[in-house]
Motif scaffolding. Structure first.
Motif, PDB file in Angstrom:
ATOM      1  N   ALA A   7       1.383 -53.530 -15.025  1.00 50.07           N
ATOM      2  CA  ALA A   7       0.973 -54.847 -14.526  1.00 50.07           C
ATOM      3  C   ALA A   7       2.184 -55.654 -14.088  1.00 50.07           C
ATOM      4  N   LEU A   8       3.257 -55.584 -14.867  1.00 50.10           N
ATOM      5  CA  LEU A   8       4.472 -56.323 -14.518  1.00 50.10           C
ATOM      6  C   LEU A   8       5.082 -55.785 -13.211  1.00 50.10           C
ATOM      7  N   ARG A   9       5.144 -54.454 -13.097  1.00 49.84           N
ATOM      8  CA  ARG A   9       5.738 -53.872 -11.881  1.00 49.84           C
ATOM      9  C   ARG A   9       4.879 -54.171 -10.650  1.00 49.84           C
ATOM     10  N   THR A  10       3.556 -54.113 -10.816  1.00 48.97           N
ATOM     11  CA  THR A  10       2.677 -54.422  -9.681  1.00 48.97           C
ATOM     12  C   THR A  10       2.842 -55.879  -9.257  1.00 48.97           C
ATOM     13  N   SER A  11       2.962 -56.769 -10.231  1.00 50.82           N
ATOM     14  CA  SER A  11       3.174 -58.190  -9.914  1.00 50.82           C
ATOM     15  C   SER A  11       4.464 -58.378  -9.126  1.00 50.82           C
ATOM     16  N   ALA A  12       5.502 -57.633  -9.520  1.00 52.28           N
ATOM     17  CA  ALA A  12       6.769 -57.723  -8.783  1.00 52.28           C
ATOM     18  C   ALA A  12       6.595 -57.207  -7.358  1.00 52.28           C
ATOM     19  N   ASP A  32       5.857 -63.886  -8.500  1.00 52.96           N
ATOM     20  CA  ASP A  32       7.019 -64.077  -9.368  1.00 52.96           C
ATOM     21  C   ASP A  32       6.684 -64.821 -10.659  1.00 52.96           C
ATOM     22  N   THR A  33       5.830 -65.814 -10.584  1.00 47.71           N
ATOM     23  CA  THR A  33       5.481 -66.557 -11.803  1.00 47.71           C
ATOM     24  C   THR A  33       4.842 -65.628 -12.829  1.00 47.71           C
ATOM     25  N   THR A  34       3.930 -64.782 -12.358  1.00 47.24           N
ATOM     26  CA  THR A  34       3.276 -63.831 -13.266  1.00 47.24           C
ATOM     27  C   THR A  34       4.286 -62.837 -13.830  1.00 47.24           C
ATOM     28  N   VAL A  35       5.277 -62.448 -13.037  1.00 45.70           N
ATOM     29  CA  VAL A  35       6.270 -61.476 -13.496  1.00 45.70           C
ATOM     30  C   VAL A  35       7.009 -62.004 -14.720  1.00 45.70           C
ATOM     31  N   TRP A  36       7.611 -63.211 -14.609  1.00 46.77           N
ATOM     32  CA  TRP A  36       8.409 -63.667 -15.749  1.00 46.77           C
ATOM     33  C   TRP A  36       7.514 -64.039 -16.933  1.00 46.77           C
ATOM     34  N   GLN A  37       6.294 -64.511 -16.658  1.00 49.01           N
ATOM     35  CA  GLN A  37       5.408 -64.857 -17.764  1.00 49.01           C
ATOM     36  C   GLN A  37       4.942 -63.616 -18.518  1.00 49.01           C
ATOM     37  N   LEU A  38       4.699 -62.524 -17.818  1.00 37.14           N
ATOM     38  CA  LEU A  38       4.374 -61.272 -18.497  1.00 37.14           C
ATOM     39  C   LEU A  38       5.542 -60.800 -19.354  1.00 37.14           C
ATOM     40  N   ALA A  39       6.744 -60.847 -18.818  1.00 31.14           N
ATOM     41  CA  ALA A  39       7.916 -60.446 -19.592  1.00 31.14           C
ATOM     42  C   ALA A  39       8.040 -61.305 -20.845  1.00 31.14           C
ATOM     43  N   ASP A  40       7.832 -62.595 -20.696  1.00 25.92           N
ATOM     44  CA  ASP A  40       7.930 -63.514 -21.824  1.00 25.92           C
ATOM     45  C   ASP A  40       6.878 -63.193 -22.890  1.00 25.92           C
ATOM     46  N   ALA A  41       5.657 -62.872 -22.448  1.00 20.50           N
ATOM     47  CA  ALA A  41       4.571 -62.581 -23.388  1.00 20.50           C
ATOM     48  C   ALA A  41       4.804 -61.289 -24.163  1.00 20.50           C
ATOM     49  N   LEU A  42       5.651 -60.399 -23.640  1.00 19.86           N
ATOM     50  CA  LEU A  42       5.890 -59.112 -24.291  1.00 19.86           C
ATOM     51  C   LEU A  42       6.980 -59.179 -25.364  1.00 19.86           C
ATOM     52  N   LEU A  67      12.443 -50.261 -21.737  1.00 24.97           N
ATOM     53  CA  LEU A  67      11.409 -51.150 -21.184  1.00 24.97           C
ATOM     54  C   LEU A  67      11.776 -52.609 -21.411  1.00 24.97           C
ATOM     55  N   TRP A  68      12.348 -52.902 -22.550  1.00 22.63           N
ATOM     56  CA  TRP A  68      12.788 -54.266 -22.871  1.00 22.63           C
ATOM     57  C   TRP A  68      13.741 -54.769 -21.793  1.00 22.63           C
ATOM     58  N   ILE A  69      14.737 -53.967 -21.500  1.00 19.62           N
ATOM     59  CA  ILE A  69      15.741 -54.376 -20.512  1.00 19.62           C
ATOM     60  C   ILE A  69      15.123 -54.459 -19.117  1.00 19.62           C
ATOM     61  N   GLU A  70      14.278 -53.464 -18.758  1.00 17.18           N
ATOM     62  CA  GLU A  70      13.648 -53.482 -17.438  1.00 17.18           C
ATOM     63  C   GLU A  70      12.796 -54.738 -17.241  1.00 17.18           C
ATOM     64  N   ALA A  71      11.998 -55.072 -18.264  1.00 17.05           N
ATOM     65  CA  ALA A  71      11.088 -56.217 -18.134  1.00 17.05           C
ATOM     66  C   ALA A  71      11.856 -57.504 -17.897  1.00 17.05           C
ATOM     67  N   TYR A  72      12.924 -57.722 -18.653  1.00 20.13           N
ATOM     68  CA  TYR A  72      13.631 -58.997 -18.529  1.00 20.13           C
ATOM     69  C   TYR A  72      14.549 -59.029 -17.318  1.00 20.13           C
ATOM     70  N   LYS A  73      15.046 -57.884 -16.887  1.00 19.96           N
ATOM     71  CA  LYS A  73      15.777 -57.879 -15.618  1.00 19.96           C
ATOM     72  C   LYS A  73      14.844 -58.266 -14.470  1.00 19.96           C
ATOM     73  N   THR A  74      13.651 -57.676 -14.473  1.00 13.72           N
ATOM     74  CA  THR A  74      12.678 -57.993 -13.430  1.00 13.72           C
ATOM     75  C   THR A  74      12.238 -59.451 -13.537  1.00 13.72           C
TER      76      THR A  74
END
Length: 806
Positions: free
Chosen positions: A538-543, A548-558, A570-577
């Motif tokens: 879901a995060l990668r598809t949003s990117a 963009d808003t959904t991308v960082w909010q998904l990372a934050d929720a994880l 995955l931790w590093i990938e999510a927050y880099k994205t």
């Protein structure tokens, strides 16, 4: 049809005396026609059979049967067929007297010289043995591969049946090899069916016509068995079919039905007979007919590779083993796809296998385009046939699910994708599984909801149809609904697991109305664990979509997922994205959160210099914006980075700055976390008494803040501090309690860390055996979550003189 008279029945009953097979056939016909009333008549037959004498002893039975037949066309037909069978198969002596009525062809003569021949055609009910026993089963390809487990299951079914008729239903998606499996199985047992093997394609998925009616198939089968004329009505055809096959051992293979009703008239019910049905539908309605079901899945990777090797040549596969394996894997275990890919490569002997692997590797609709031969899109055409029969609501659900960013889903995800209530989504999923366009994976262990999965090529087909039949805006909305479902559910898990972290906004295009599938923290963590690949999808598809808003909010929720389960990559990938998305938006608050949370992932993964840069950038941005809370968080992160790099003086300095800011703004939980880290630094500096002053306060404040997870961390360090100060008994109790608290929280990583602490304490007491035991327990938990930590425990165990494991 000519009525049946008592006189001819009495005569033929006499002729059948001593033939148990003819007796059994007639008894079965009588029972079917008369039900419970038949038993009294059959008892009369048994009594008459036991008496010597002429046909008169069967008079009462014959009159009762003839009377019943007069009101039952079915019984009349069965009796007429039976009489014909007896007179054709036995030498019947007819004593003609004045009161006897004789049916059939008759010659009355005083003397006959030479032969007498009758040339009249037999009636439609005559049981004429065909000149050639039918052997209609399809040939089996010499490339048939694998399926030993499935063949064994079918053989076991035959073994359990004894002499009872067998009805086997082999179902699965298009192209999975149902026909090949059934043909191989029936072919291997052909000798068990000496009276013939029949085959029919019911054309349930044909694109150029309607399914074949059972009457047409019955006509084919009856003619194959020697019937000269076929009744017009389906009921009479089915009755004649049952009569013809009553004493025969037949195998019947039926392909591509669209319903159980299409199959039922074709069942024989004869002992020792077998009907095998292959279908893209589950045909669960045949359960009432005693069917056994085999759901056929895709081939194993090894079988697919072997099939490819046989088709294109073993030498070619040996020259490019990696490319060959990629081709087999990209065909996703579907034999039809493997055969099509092999056919394309076979006619291009100089083309590298890597070319086909590359073409298939592009994925999506292009993979379906690649899987064509002689201009025909074989795989796509097979899937089109299944899709063509779907009613409109199922067809739409198929397309919507094909757009979903995840390939495995439950009713909640399907409800979001299709914009329908959960109960409607459950029905749609079940019906798509019934026609084998989805695979039913059974209930999820965390939520109890049934899970379903697309085959890779089926998913590509559904997506291609969606691109062709759905408007662009509708396609985008479908994807967005699924992603918003994941964002909302992950946020609900974050609120339960890390309430202090759940402070930033959430924005939805389609705010989900469904409640989350959990109500407590353990269920929330289990959901995050199970859904990790889908959350990342879901995060990668949003990117990819630029949301963009959904991308960082998904990372934050994880955050609680990463903190507790530690999937570092995955931790590093999510927050880099997420950081890139927040920077594009110019959202400073989001940027700060991505830097601090992502910096924690970097430092835990051992990338200390990268972590220090992220935390320093967060600190500088917070000072610029006057955000004291974020500045304290960044300083705390810098302290953690230096602690893990074993720069203890620098770590204590940064933690001290962070503690001062947190106390200034009244952030009690943050201050407690910093005290916890200062206690850890003191322990590393071999100052256990100083560590206790920080850790006792940290434990109390974290419990007061209802932060059970971090309170358990404080307790673990307290245990190590007690051991350092010489109170080993209390130390072990506190460490074991901390281990149990982490088990309740679901943190495997911290369970392993506490077990390692117990091992360290035992080793310091020179209790090598106990230390080894704790280390081995720690290693068992580290192994699935952290390669680096597992390697460290292996080294500890080797140092103790014993390598863990076999």
């Amino acid at each position: 049809m000519e009525p049946v008279t008592a006189a001819e029945l009495a005569s033929v009953l006499t002729a059948a005396t001593g033939n148990p097979e003819l007796r059994r056939v007639l008894a079965e016909a009588v029972r079917k026609a008369m039900g419970p009333m038949s038993e009294r008549l059959l008892q009369k037959w048994a009594e008459a059979d036991a008496e010597p004498g002429t046909a008169d002893r069967f008079r009462a039975l014959a009159e009762a049967l003839a009377g019943q037949a007069a009101t039952s066309p079915r019984l009349t037909q069965d009796l007429r067929w039976w009489i014909t069978s007896v007179t054709m198969s036995m030498n019947v002596d007819n004593a003609v007297t004045g009161g006897t009525t004789v049916g059939g062809s008759v010659v009355q003569a005083g003397q006959i010289l030479g032969g007498v021949h009758f040339h009249a055609s037999p009636g439609p009910e005559a049981a004429v043995r065909p000149a050639v026993v039918p052997h209609q089963l399809l040939p089996v390809s010499r490339h048939f591969m694998g399926r030993t487990t499935e063949l064994a299951a079918l053989d076991e079914l035959m073994g359990r049946s004894g002499n009872s008729p067998v009805l086997a239903v082999i179902s699965g998606p298009a192209g999975v090899g149902k026909t090949a499996l059934a043909s191989r199985w029936l072919g291997s047992r052909a000798g068990e069916f000496p009276d013939g093997q029949l085959y029919a394609d019911l054309r349930g998925h044909s694109a150029d016509g309607e399914p074949v009616g059972p009457g047409e198939i019955l006509g084919q089968f009856l003619r194959a068995l020697g019937a000269a004329r076929i009744p017009a009505g389906l009921g009479e055809q089915a009755a004649l079919w049952r009569s013809y096959t009553a004493g025969l051992r037949l195998a019947v293979m039926l392909e591509n039905p669209v319903s159980a009703a299409q199959i039922r008239p074709l069942l024989t019910g004869a002992p020792g007979s077998l009907v095998a049905v292959t279908s893209r539908l589950r045909l669960t309605g045949l359960a009432v007919d005693g069917a056994a079901f085999l759901q056929l899945g895709v081939m194993s990777a090894d079988s697919a590779l072997e099939l490819l090797s046989r088709r294109v040549g073993a030498d070619r596969v040996l020259r490019e083993p990696e490319a060959a394996r990629q081709v087999a894997e990209l065909c996703a275990g579907l034999p039809l796809a493997v055969c099509v890919a092999a056919a394309r490569m076979a006619v291009r002997p100089r083309q590298p296998l890597a070319s086909m692997a590359g073409a298939l590797g592009r994925g999506g609709a292009s993979r379906l385009e690649t899987l064509r031969v002689d201009g025909q899109h074989a795989v796509e055409a097979a899937l089109d046939e299944s899709y063509r029969l779907l009613p409109p609501d199922l067809a739409r659900a198929y397309r919507c699910l094909g757009l979903s960013p995840v390939s495995v889903f439950n009713g909640a995800v399907a409800a979001a994708a299709c914009a329908v209530p959960p109960e409607e989504a459950a029905r749609l999923l079940d019906e798509l599984a019934e026609v084998n366009l989805l695979e039913d994976l059974g209930p999820d262990s965390g939520t109890g909801l049934d899970r379903y999965r697309f085959h890779d090529l089926t998913r590509a087909h559904a997506g291609r149809l969606a691109a062709r039949e759905e408007r662009s805006a509708d396609r985008q909305d479908t994807v967005r609904r699924v992603i918003d479902f994941y964002l909302a559910t992950a946020t609900a898990a974050e609120a339960l697991l890390s309430p202090g972290h759940r402070t930033l906004s959430r924005d939805y295009a389609f705010a989900p109305e469904q409640p989350p599938p959990f109500t407590e923290s353990q269920g929330a963590l289990a959901w995050l664990d199970t859904e990790t690949p889908h959350l990342m999808a879901a995060l990668r598809t949003s990117a990819d979509q630029g949301w963009d808003t959904t991308v960082w909010q998904l990372a934050d929720a994880l955050w609680p997922l990463f903190l507790r389960l530690r999937p570092y990559a995955l931790w590093i990938e999510a927050y880099k994205t997420g950081l890139a998305a927040a920077e594009r938006l110019g959202d400073r608050q989001a940027v700060s959160r991505m830097l601090t949370s992502g910096g924690s992932g970097l430092l835990n993964a051992g990338r200390h210099d990268d972590a220090a840069r992220w935390f320093a950038q967060a600190r500088d941005g917070a000072r610029r914006d006057g955000d004291t809370g974020t500045e304290a968080q960044a300083l705390h992160g810098l302290g953690q980075t230096h602690r893990l790099a074993e720069r203890l003086t620098e770590a204590a300095d940064f933690f001290g700055q962070a503690l001062e800011l947190r106390e200034t703004i009244g952030h009690r939980r943050g201050a407690a976390l910093t005290r916890l880290c200062l206690g850890d630094v003191a322990l590393a500096a071999d100052r256990p008494e100083r560590a206790l002053t920080f850790l006792v306060r940290a434990r109390a404040d974290l419990l007061a803040e209802d932060d059970a997870y971090d309170a358990a961390r404080a307790l673990a360090f307290l245990g190590r501090a007690r051991a350092g100060s010489g109170d080993h008994e209390l130390a072990e109790r506190q460490l074991i309690q901390a281990r149990d608290e982490f088990a309740a929280a679901g943190s495997v990583h911290w369970q392993a860390r506490v077990l390692e602490m117990l091992g360290e304490s035992a080793e310091e007491r020179r209790d090598t055996a106990r230390a080894r035991d704790w280390y081995e327990q720690s290693l068992a938990r580290y192994t699935p979550v952290s390669t680096a930590d597992a390697a460290r425990l292996e080294a500890r165990l080797r140092r103790l003189g014993r390598r863990s494991g076999p």
